[in-house]
Design an enzyme around this catalytic site. Structure first.
Site, mmCIF file in Angstrom:
data_model
loop_
_atom_site.group_PDB
_atom_site.id
_atom_site.type_symbol
_atom_site.label_atom_id
_atom_site.label_comp_id
_atom_site.label_asym_id
_atom_site.label_seq_id
_atom_site.Cartn_x
_atom_site.Cartn_y
_atom_site.Cartn_z
ATOM 1 N N GLU A 115 24.894 -29.316 19.995
ATOM 2 C CA GLU A 115 23.616 -28.603 19.065
ATOM 3 C C GLU A 115 23.677 -28.905 17.617
ATOM 4 O O GLU A 115 23.557 -28.262 16.836
ATOM 5 C CB GLU A 115 23.561 -27.198 19.455
ATOM 6 C CG GLU A 115 22.270 -26.748 19.262
ATOM 7 C CD GLU A 115 21.060 -27.407 20.192
ATOM 8 O OE1 GLU A 115 20.182 -28.028 19.469
ATOM 9 O OE2 GLU A 115 21.113 -27.127 21.324
ATOM 10 N N GLY B 176 21.881 -24.402 29.438
ATOM 11 C CA GLY B 176 21.978 -23.087 30.029
ATOM 12 C C GLY B 176 21.898 -21.885 29.110
ATOM 13 O O GLY B 176 21.943 -22.156 27.779
ATOM 14 N N PRO B 177 22.104 -20.607 29.647
ATOM 15 C CA PRO B 177 22.122 -19.515 28.809
ATOM 16 C C PRO B 177 23.164 -19.344 27.659
ATOM 17 O O PRO B 177 24.229 -20.019 27.831
ATOM 18 C CB PRO B 177 22.186 -18.264 29.701
ATOM 19 C CG PRO B 177 21.660 -18.831 30.922
ATOM 20 C CD PRO B 177 22.278 -20.376 30.929
ATOM 21 N N SER B 178 23.162 -18.946 26.606
ATOM 22 C CA SER B 178 24.528 -18.777 25.707
ATOM 23 C C SER B 178 25.455 -17.963 26.622
ATOM 24 O O SER B 178 25.402 -17.064 27.147
ATOM 25 C CB SER B 178 24.093 -17.928 24.477
ATOM 26 O OG SER B 178 23.015 -18.585 23.713
ATOM 27 N N GLY B 179 26.725 -18.584 26.102
ATOM 28 C CA GLY B 179 27.976 -17.757 26.630
ATOM 29 C C GLY B 179 28.082 -18.367 27.860
ATOM 30 O O GLY B 179 29.197 -17.627 28.784
ATOM 31 N N GLY B 180 27.640 -19.395 28.413
ATOM 32 C CA GLY B 180 27.811 -19.893 29.814
ATOM 33 C C GLY B 180 28.926 -20.893 29.887
ATOM 34 O O GLY B 180 29.393 -21.070 30.973
ATOM 35 N N GLY B 181 29.837 -21.386 28.751
ATOM 36 C CA GLY B 181 31.042 -21.950 28.730
ATOM 37 C C GLY B 181 30.660 -23.596 28.359
ATOM 38 O O GLY B 181 31.743 -24.326 28.553
ATOM 39 N N LYS B 182 29.508 -23.642 27.631
ATOM 40 C CA LYS B 182 29.440 -24.963 27.233
ATOM 41 C C LYS B 182 30.199 -25.631 25.935
ATOM 42 O O LYS B 182 30.657 -26.640 26.452
ATOM 43 C CB LYS B 182 27.826 -25.382 26.803
ATOM 44 C CG LYS B 182 26.809 -24.847 27.961
ATOM 45 C CD LYS B 182 25.291 -25.015 27.322
ATOM 46 C CE LYS B 182 25.000 -23.968 26.200
ATOM 47 N NZ LYS B 182 24.927 -22.640 26.811
ATOM 48 N N THR B 183 30.381 -24.831 25.349
ATOM 49 C CA THR B 183 31.163 -25.312 23.962
ATOM 50 C C THR B 183 32.587 -25.243 24.622
ATOM 51 O O THR B 183 33.661 -26.265 24.006
ATOM 52 C CB THR B 183 31.262 -24.336 22.784
ATOM 53 O OG1 THR B 183 29.775 -24.531 22.555
ATOM 54 C CG2 THR B 183 32.074 -24.725 21.525
#
Length: 595
Positions: free
Chosen positions: A509, A379-386
């Site tokens: 990543e 998903g796009p950066s800043g989406g909450g993955k980390t």
């Protein structure tokens, strides 16, 4: 308004005093040593109090005919007793003081390691370092440098006053008039010193934070030509500390002359009044001499006690910061249910989380992580993955919703056992100062053999470059692994995860910042690491997610798609765009390599 402010200041002062006493008590002070030191102080003081009485007898009836060897022996013994008892007492108090401070530092260091990650999000490393070193150093200075002198001084003053009251209570009352006068002058100065010392400690902590930040990132500073900017930031701290120092000097400039004025005024008053009493026959010359000697046994300790209370004000300010850190909430590291050995699915059910109130990072996130399968999050950066990874590591607790391992919420499981099951390889895997072997074995709860370490390094495609180094696995990597390349650091981190043998592997990543050659080696190492393990991957590259068993697409903290690569390619417009962009980038890369 002023009365209210004064009452508040008094409560704060009393609270600070109680906090200091509680801090010392909780540090398990050596009571026997302190008791012996106190007893020796009494013995030493007794010796010092004999000397003026002996001097009085000498002055009143001194002739060579009456001078007996016994008098000389008694005087020498009194001096020897005072010296030995005082020296041993000071040593024991210093030793006890260092033990107390070691206990405080031990508690504080243990506490810092047990605090949750959220605590560090709101604290600067330099300030926390200042708590452990600078603030505890102030407490140590109070105990080891000032407590012994003030303790002896108090005992000496009490003994001298008692003797003087017996000798001549009228002269003693004249002398004691100086005490309320001195207290009235010194009290406001002590309050000022407390405010100044508290401000200086805050500024010192802030300045330490600037130093830590700049010096730990000195390469960024230099590559950004930011030396002048950081110099100005540091200079602000230096000048602020200078201004606090000047203010402290002004208060000290009042304290010392005031004390000297009181002392000289007292000496003059006693000599004048005593002279009148001697001439009228109400007092002998020897008694006047003894009075003056006892006066100095009161005045000199008074200066030490004054310094003690000045330092005490600083220690109270330091105690407030130490106590605040010691009272902070800890992670629930002990306790919790045992984590089952069998592999269970991990289920996120309507999970919501925000770092700051009113700004959600995740909203209603629900999906399953199947055991033994590879789940990719894109998903796009800043989406909450980390942030999802941080919740799974239990660095943070969701505001709502649950994360379960099988039927058990992970918040009810043993934190130590849960984290032991996780292997986390991030984009910039952290490396500690030490050897390569130290880094591969870091955090392992058992002693690893050289063969196990080498086997993990081989599977991580790291053994070849390690073996080529002059010192092999004993090579020092430098601070934050600066002597290793990015690919080498990643492979050392993968070897660390392999040696840990985790059941849940989380890859954030892990190859995105590497060149093509390093990426190939790291990807081969990751393939070895993923075999037979539940794997969760944050990925920005199509090649990483195509072979995943399940892909979860997250945008703006919400799951908007879930399925295999083919399923999302057919049904999810943003995933289609993501895949097409990756294919275009790969084609451009091949063209650039060919040309």
């Amino acid at each position: 308004m002023n009365a209210t402010t004064d009452r508040k200041a008094i409560r704060q002062k009393e609270g600070g005093w109680r906090q200091f006493v509680a801090l010392i008590r909780d540090a398990d002070p050596p009571k026997l040593q302190l008791a012996i030191a106190l007893l020796l102080s009494l013995v030493g003081t007794a010796g010092s109090l004999i000397i003026p009485l002996f001097t009085k007898n000498l002055v009143d009836g001194f002739t060579f005919d009456k001078l007996e060897p016994l008098h000389i022996v008694v005087l020498v013994l009194a001096f020897a007793l005072q010296t030995v008892a005082g020296g041993v007492s000071i040593y024991l108090l210093n030793r006890a003081g260092h033990k107390i401070v070691a206990g405080i530092r031990d508690r504080l260091w243990s506490k810092l390691l047990k605090m949750p990650v959220s605590y560090y999000d709101n604290s600067q490393t330099g300030e926390l370092t200042s708590r452990v070193t600078s603030d505890t150093g102030i407490v140590r200075g109070l105990i080891t440098e000032h407590l012994s002198g003030s303790l002896n001084g108090i005992i000496s003053m009490i003994g001298a006053i008692v003797i003087l009251l017996v000798m001549d209570w009228k002269m003693t009352l004249v002398m004691l008039l100086a005490i309320p006068i001195t207290a009235a002058i010194m009290a406001p100065l002590a309050r000022q010193m407390y405010k100044i010392s508290k401000g200086m400690q805050d500024e010192t902590a802030g300045f330490t934070a600037v130093l830590n930040q700049v010096l730990s990132e000195i390469r960024l500073v230099k590559s950004s030509n930011a030396e002048e900017r950081e110099y100005e930031n540091g200079k602000k701290g230096i000048m602020s500390l200078y201004r606090f120092g000047v203010r402290e000097g002004k208060v000290q400039a009042w304290i010392t002359p005031v004390m000297m004025l009181v002392i000289m005024g007292l000496v003059v008053a006693l000599i004048g009044y005593g002279g009148i009493r001697v001439s009228s026959g109400l007092m002998t010359a020897g008694e006047l001499v003894a009075f003056l000697l006892y006066l100095f046994q009161i005045v000199m300790p008074a200066a030490q006690i004054s310094q003690f209370f000045t330092q005490f004000q600083k220690a109270v300010g330091a105690t407030e910061r130490i106590s605040a850190a010691l009272k902070a909430d800890e992670e629930p590291y002990q306790g919790g249910k045992d984590v089952t050995e069998r592999e269970e699915p991990i289920r996120l059910d309507n999970v919501a989380f925000s770092y700051n109130e009113g700004k959600s990072v995740l909203r209603g996130v629900s999906f399953d992580i199947e055991p033994g399968k590879v789940t990719a999050i894109v998903g796009p950066s800043g989406g909450g993955k980390t942030t999802l990874f941080s919740l799974l590591e239990r660095y943070y607790i969701p505001q709502s919703g649950t994360i379960s391992y099988g039927a058990e919420p992970i918040g009810e499981l043993s934190l130590a056992q849960w984290r032991q099951r996780i292997g986390y390889v991030s984009q910039d895997s952290p490396i500690i100062a030490g050897t390569i072997r130290d880094n591969i074995c870091y955090g392992l709860n058992r002693e690893a053999t050289d063969l196990e370490v080498e086997q993990a390094a081989r599977m991580a495609y790291a053994h070849a470059f390690i073996d080529a180094l002059p010192e092999g696995y004993a090579t020092e990597v430098g601070e934050r692994g600066i002597k290793l390349s990015g690919g080498q650091r990643q492979r050392v981190a993968i070897a660390r995860a392999l040696l840990r043998d985790p059941s849940l592997l989380m890859l954030d990543e892990a190859t995105s910042s590497l060149d093509s050659k390093s990426e190939l080696a790291v990807q081969q190492a990751l393939d070895n690491l993923m075999i037979g393990r539940t794997t969760l991957i944050i990925a920005h590259r199509l090649s990483t997610v195509v072979d995943a068993d399940r892909i979860v697409f997250i945008e703006k903290g919400v799951v908007t798609g879930e399925g295999t690569h083919e399923e999302l390619l057919a049904s999810h417009p943003l995933y289609q765009e993501f895949a097409n962009n990756q294919l275009r980038l790969n084609a451009e890369t091949r063209i650039n390599v060919t040309s």
